[in-house]
Design a protein around this motif. Structure first.
Motif, short mmCIF file in Angstrom:
data_model
loop_
_atom_site.label_atom_id
_atom_site.label_comp_id
_atom_site.label_asym_id
_atom_site.label_seq_id
_atom_site.Cartn_x
_atom_site.Cartn_y
_atom_site.Cartn_z
N ASP A 104 -13.25 8.19 13.85
CA ASP A 104 -13.32 8.02 15.29
C ASP A 104 -12.02 7.34 15.72
OD1 ASP A 104 -13.75 7.33 17.86
OD2 ASP A 104 -15.51 6.08 17.49
N ALA A 105 -11.20 8.08 16.46
CA ALA A 105 -9.85 7.58 16.77
C ALA A 105 -9.83 6.46 17.81
CB ALA A 105 -8.97 8.73 17.24
N ALA A 106 -10.94 6.27 18.52
CA ALA A 106 -10.92 5.29 19.63
C ALA A 106 -11.18 3.87 19.15
CB ALA A 106 -11.96 5.70 20.67
N GLN A 107 -10.53 3.47 18.07
CA GLN A 107 -10.84 2.16 17.50
C GLN A 107 -9.59 1.39 17.12
OE1 GLN A 107 -14.41 2.08 14.89
NE2 GLN A 107 -13.78 4.17 14.50
N GLN A 108 -9.77 0.07 17.04
CA GLN A 108 -8.70 -0.79 16.56
C GLN A 108 -8.52 -0.55 15.05
OE1 GLN A 108 -9.82 -4.88 15.65
NE2 GLN A 108 -8.33 -5.55 17.16
N CYS A 109 -7.27 -0.36 14.63
CA CYS A 109 -7.00 -0.08 13.22
C CYS A 109 -5.97 -1.07 12.66
CB CYS A 109 -6.44 1.32 13.04
SG CYS A 109 -7.55 2.62 13.62
N VAL A 110 -6.12 -1.36 11.38
CA VAL A 110 -5.12 -2.16 10.67
C VAL A 110 -4.61 -1.34 9.49
CG1 VAL A 110 -4.75 -4.21 9.22
CG2 VAL A 110 -6.08 -4.41 11.34
N CYS A 111 -3.29 -1.26 9.35
CA CYS A 111 -2.69 -0.66 8.16
C CYS A 111 -2.02 -1.75 7.33
CB CYS A 111 -1.63 0.38 8.53
SG CYS A 111 -2.31 1.91 9.18
N ILE A 112 -2.22 -1.70 6.02
CA ILE A 112 -1.60 -2.68 5.14
C ILE A 112 -0.26 -2.13 4.65
CG2 ILE A 112 -1.90 -4.13 3.10
CD1 ILE A 112 -4.11 -4.47 5.27
N LEU A 113 0.82 -2.87 4.99
CA LEU A 113 2.14 -2.51 4.47
C LEU A 113 2.39 -3.41 3.27
CD1 LEU A 113 4.16 -2.01 7.78
CD2 LEU A 113 2.80 -0.37 6.47
N THR A 114 2.13 -2.84 2.10
CA THR A 114 1.99 -3.63 0.87
C THR A 114 3.29 -4.21 0.30
OG1 THR A 114 1.97 -1.45 -0.16
CG2 THR A 114 -0.15 -2.57 0.04
N GLY A 115 4.43 -3.56 0.63
CA GLY A 115 5.69 -4.04 0.04
C GLY A 115 6.89 -3.82 0.95
N SER A 116 7.95 -4.58 0.69
CA SER A 116 9.18 -4.51 1.50
C SER A 116 10.00 -3.26 1.18
CB SER A 116 10.03 -5.75 1.21
OG SER A 116 11.35 -5.55 1.67
N GLY A 117 10.63 -2.71 2.22
CA GLY A 117 11.50 -1.55 2.03
C GLY A 117 12.74 -1.87 1.21
N LEU A 118 13.13 -3.16 1.20
CA LEU A 118 14.33 -3.53 0.43
C LEU A 118 14.13 -3.37 -1.07
CD1 LEU A 118 15.42 -6.68 2.46
CD2 LEU A 118 16.55 -4.45 2.41
N LYS A 119 12.90 -3.19 -1.49
CA LYS A 119 12.61 -2.96 -2.90
C LYS A 119 13.24 -1.66 -3.38
CE LYS A 119 9.06 -5.94 -3.80
NZ LYS A 119 8.90 -6.67 -5.07
N ASP A 120 13.34 -0.71 -2.46
CA ASP A 120 13.71 0.66 -2.85
C ASP A 120 14.77 1.23 -1.90
OD1 ASP A 120 13.79 3.22 -3.82
OD2 ASP A 120 11.73 3.76 -3.26
N PRO A 121 15.98 0.64 -1.92
CA PRO A 121 17.00 1.10 -0.99
C PRO A 121 17.42 2.54 -1.23
CG PRO A 121 17.92 -0.47 -2.58
CD PRO A 121 16.44 -0.48 -2.78
N ASP A 122 17.31 3.01 -2.48
CA ASP A 122 17.76 4.37 -2.79
C ASP A 122 17.01 5.42 -1.99
OD1 ASP A 122 19.49 3.24 -4.60
OD2 ASP A 122 18.11 3.44 -6.29
N THR A 123 15.69 5.21 -1.81
CA THR A 123 14.91 6.20 -1.05
C THR A 123 15.33 6.19 0.41
OG1 THR A 123 13.06 6.02 -2.56
CG2 THR A 123 12.56 6.89 -0.37
N ALA A 124 15.68 5.01 0.93
CA ALA A 124 16.08 4.92 2.34
C ALA A 124 17.37 5.69 2.61
CB ALA A 124 16.24 3.46 2.75
N VAL A 125 18.32 5.60 1.71
CA VAL A 125 19.64 6.21 1.98
C VAL A 125 19.82 7.57 1.32
CG1 VAL A 125 20.76 3.98 2.39
CG2 VAL A 125 20.77 4.94 0.09
#
Ligand code: F0G
Length: 360
Positions: free
Chosen positions: A318-339
């Motif tokens: 049901d899309a009409a609800q408050q949602c929380v997403c867990i962002l488990t880790g920092s992007g700086l862990k994996d710079p290679d994927t970013a660039v």
């Protein structure tokens, strides 16, 4: 000077999850109160990303702001403290990278050794750098995480080493604290919570944490939990192990999760589900989280947002609800994927001010 010292000493002593959740964690009089100031991570309101996902209200629990850049620190501080209490001189783990970084950091802080087993060639650069610099004995294994974990289990029994993977109950206990923090920040549990699933420990910890929050009056309801896996590494979605797991989200490149039944119960009993998303969808969400909200998470973390968006589009929640997403880790862990897919142009002339004008 002494006054400053007293304040900083108190700040150090009254920091971290062992101190803040001391009434809810299995501590004894002899447990060392280790802390690198883990926990207390922000729950960021994300209105632009909410529109992209298709939900009215979205919050991001940014676990990348823990001391070693992932949620693992919550469980690791307790697991290492208990290991020290039991007289361990070394801790051992298998890891796709984050557990290793965390184990190495807390072992260093506690003054004991760490041995980390990593699948050869598939660990993000930042995580490997952390394990090395924190002083772990880094051992690469010719196989996947699943093989490394089997070896770690075997070695921990044979040599009586403190295993700090999420099969260690202290890890799960420590990780329950994120659920309490979410309830405290929102004033209740959210109706929907999405998180990436690999070895099955974190989804188990959240479900336990929310049930305890309900018992203790910190919440009046329980969330539906959406566990998200990468298509190439989705044993919980298939209901069976995956022999050759593969995904750009290397943190959750796991085919044989160590925590199986409790993870399945978390999704089922909460009225939630498991869902698989493609690597393309993960990378799309990874870019969207950064571009819409200014939060850089690692690819595995973005699976939570990709999975929630896919579930909304499929009419599965049901899309009409408050949602929380867990962002488990920092992007700086994996710079290679970013660039990886970015072309940076040749350097411009140092006087070429018109170049900047043409960008606008
Ligand atoms: N997100 C990130 C960034 C992770 O590092 C992990 C697991 C997960 C999600 C999944 O959590 O395993 O409890 O279901 N990383 C482990 C490691 C396997 O070795 O760092 P889970």
């Amino acid at each position: 000077m002494t006054e400053v010292h007293a304040v900083t000493t108190r700040m150090q002593r009254e920091s971290g999850i062992l101190y803040h959740f001391r009434d809810h964690l299995p501590l004894t009089d002899r447990t060392p109160m280790l802390s690198l100031h883990e926990g207390g991570t922000p729950l960021v309101h994300a209105p632009r990303l909410a529109a992209w996902v298709g939900v009215p209200e979205l919050y991001l629990k940014y676990e990348g702001l823990n001391p070693t850049g992932s949620f693992k620190d919550r469980g690791m501080v307790l697991a290492v403290a208990r290991a020290v209490e039991d007289g361990a001189r070394a801790v051992l783990c298998a890891s796709t990278g984050n557990t290793a970084a965390s184990a190495a950091a807390y072992a260093a802080h506690a003054g004991i050794r760490s041995i980390v087993l990593l699948p050869a060639g598939r660990v993000a650069a930042g995580k490997l750098a952390q394990a090395v610099i924190y002083g772990a004995d880094v051992v690469t294994v010719d196989g996947s995480f699943d093989h490394a974990l089997a070896l770690a289990l075997n070695a921990s029994r044979k040599f009586d080493l403190a295993l700090v993977n999420s099969v260690n109950p202290a890890r799960i206990e420590g990780q329950t604290t994120a659920a309490y923090e979410i309830c405290d920040a929102l004033g209740d549990a959210p109706p929907v919570l999405a998180l990436p699933v690999g070895n099955g420990g974190n989804i188990t910890a959240y479900w336990l944490g929310f049930r305890r929050a309900l018992e203790h009056g910190r919440a009046t309801r329980l969330p539906r939990i959406l566990g998200v896996q990468a298509e190439g590494a989705a044993p919980f979605v298939h209901g069976a192990p995956v022999e050759h797991p593969d995904t750009v989200a290397t943190a959750i490149r796991i085919g044989r999760p160590a925590t199986w039944e409790p993870a399945i119960r978390a999704a089922q009993d909460s009225g939630g589900a498991f869902r698989a998303v493609s690597d393309e969808a993960i990378l799309e969400a990874y870019r969207a989280i950064a571009a819409h909200e200014g939060i850089f998470c690692e690819p595995a973390s973005a699976a939570s947002v990709a999975g929630l968006r896919a579930a909304v589009r499929a009419g599965a929640i049901d899309a009409a609800q408050q949602c929380v997403c867990i962002l488990t880790g920092s992007g700086l862990k994996d710079p290679d994927t970013a660039v990886a897919n970015v072309e940076i142009g040749a350097p411009i002339d140092m006087n070429d001010v018109e170049y900047i004008g043409r960008l606008i």
